[in-house]
Motif scaffolding. Structure first.
Motif, short mmCIF file in Angstrom:
data_model
loop_
_atom_site.label_atom_id
_atom_site.label_comp_id
_atom_site.label_asym_id
_atom_site.label_seq_id
_atom_site.Cartn_x
_atom_site.Cartn_y
_atom_site.Cartn_z
N PRO A 9 -44.31 12.30 19.79
CA PRO A 9 -45.13 12.44 20.09
C PRO A 9 -46.08 11.44 21.50
N ALA A 10 -45.57 10.83 21.95
CA ALA A 10 -46.42 10.46 22.84
C ALA A 10 -45.86 11.05 24.31
N GLN A 11 -45.01 11.51 24.06
CA GLN A 11 -44.17 12.16 25.49
C GLN A 11 -44.98 13.82 25.49
N LEU A 12 -45.35 13.82 24.00
CA LEU A 12 -46.19 15.05 24.86
C LEU A 12 -47.86 14.99 25.13
N ASP A 13 -47.74 15.74 26.25
CA ASP A 13 -48.84 16.19 27.18
C ASP A 13 -49.32 17.31 27.13
N LEU A 14 -50.99 16.74 26.41
CA LEU A 14 -52.24 18.38 26.45
C LEU A 14 -51.49 18.90 27.76
N GLY A 15 -51.44 20.51 27.20
CA GLY A 15 -50.93 21.53 29.01
C GLY A 15 -49.80 21.41 29.11
N GLU A 16 -48.75 20.75 28.64
CA GLU A 16 -47.76 20.74 28.18
C GLU A 16 -47.16 22.37 27.68
N HIS A 17 -46.04 23.10 28.89
CA HIS A 17 -44.90 24.10 28.22
C HIS A 17 -44.21 24.14 26.98
N VAL A 18 -44.38 23.91 25.90
CA VAL A 18 -43.34 23.74 24.72
C VAL A 18 -42.69 24.74 23.76
N LEU A 19 -41.31 24.50 23.94
CA LEU A 19 -41.21 25.48 22.32
C LEU A 19 -40.71 25.11 21.03
N VAL A 20 -40.98 25.64 19.87
CA VAL A 20 -41.39 25.74 18.99
C VAL A 20 -40.65 26.08 17.97
N GLY A 21 -39.67 25.60 16.88
CA GLY A 21 -38.92 26.29 15.99
C GLY A 21 -38.14 25.34 16.22
N ALA A 22 -36.81 25.90 15.37
CA ALA A 22 -35.02 25.31 15.14
C ALA A 22 -34.63 25.41 16.10
N SER A 23 -35.28 26.68 16.53
CA SER A 23 -33.95 27.48 18.35
C SER A 23 -34.61 27.44 19.12
N GLY A 24 -36.02 26.90 18.82
CA GLY A 24 -37.14 27.69 20.18
C GLY A 24 -37.94 28.83 20.68
N THR A 25 -37.89 29.33 18.97
CA THR A 25 -37.92 30.48 18.35
C THR A 25 -39.17 31.46 19.40
N TYR A 26 -40.11 30.17 19.69
CA TYR A 26 -41.58 30.77 19.85
C TYR A 26 -42.12 29.94 21.29
N SER A 27 -43.06 30.44 22.05
CA SER A 27 -42.68 28.94 23.75
C SER A 27 -44.83 29.08 23.32
N GLY A 28 -44.96 27.95 23.77
CA GLY A 28 -46.66 27.97 23.48
C GLY A 28 -47.22 26.77 24.39
N ILE A 29 -48.27 26.46 24.47
CA ILE A 29 -48.56 24.68 25.72
C ILE A 29 -49.83 24.33 24.41
N VAL A 30 -49.35 22.78 24.12
CA VAL A 30 -49.68 21.71 23.22
C VAL A 30 -51.06 21.36 24.04
N ARG A 31 -51.93 22.04 22.93
CA ARG A 31 -53.29 22.13 22.95
C ARG A 31 -53.50 20.56 22.22
N PHE A 32 -53.05 20.31 21.13
CA PHE A 32 -53.58 18.89 20.48
C PHE A 32 -52.60 17.89 19.84
N VAL A 33 -52.57 17.02 19.98
CA VAL A 33 -51.40 16.09 19.39
C VAL A 33 -52.30 14.40 18.61
N GLY A 34 -52.44 14.75 17.21
CA GLY A 34 -52.76 13.20 16.92
C GLY A 34 -52.86 13.74 15.30
N GLU A 35 -53.63 12.58 14.87
CA GLU A 35 -53.75 13.27 13.08
C GLU A 35 -54.44 14.01 12.72
N THR A 36 -54.49 14.64 11.74
CA THR A 36 -55.53 15.66 11.37
C THR A 36 -56.30 15.80 10.01
N LYS A 37 -56.95 16.34 9.40
CA LYS A 37 -58.31 16.43 8.69
C LYS A 37 -57.02 16.84 7.60
#
Length: 139
Positions: free
Chosen positions: A7-35
């Motif tokens: 998680p420390a290597q993820l920057d807000l605004g960074e372009h990433v792939l999500v899912g076991a095989s990189g199924t979806y692409s997106g942009i990191v908008r939040f990293v942290g604890e949630t309620k």
């Protein structure tokens, strides 16, 4: 499959792939604890409407995006998008730094000196600088 993200290597605004095989692409908008669940979560704005929310979960807004474009995943499900090349001259770079193209730089395909000095350039693009042709190597 590439290794799980720290998680420390993820920057807000960074372009990433999500899912076991990189199924979806997106942009990191939040990293942290949630309620909504313990532990570290990554909030991602997807490019398509395959998400589950708009950045709000159980009444708490973690980020904002279009409905069905937001998703929260564990860092292990995120990998950097190797196909993403940030545009020079835009604020779309993962670290948030901006870079303006000098007025003397224009795309090799643009016509004449009217090329915009704020034009976005990408790595590998052919350009003309002070009348000399070249290739953008670093943004």
């Amino acid at each position: 499959r590439p290794h799980a993200m720290d998680p420390a290597q993820l920057d807000l605004g960074e372009h990433v792939l999500v899912g076991a095989s990189g199924t979806y692409s997106g942009i990191v908008r939040f990293v942290g604890e949630t309620k909504f669940s313990p532990g570290i979560w990554v909030g991602i704005e997807l490019g398509t409407a395959f998400g589950k929310n708009d950045g709000t979960v159980q009444g708490v807004t973690y980020f904002q995006c279009k409905d069905k474009h937001g998703i929260f995943v564990r860092p292990a499900s995120v990998q950097k998008d190797p196909s993403f090349v940030p545009a020079c001259g835009s604020s779309a770079t993962p670290n948030g730094r901006t870079s303006e193209a000098p007025a003397a730089v224009q795309s090799a395909t643009s016509e004449g000196p009217t090329a915009s000095p704020l034009r976005a350039f990408t790595q590998g693009q052919r350009v003309i600088v002070f009348g000399q042709s070249g290739t953008v190597r670093f943004c």
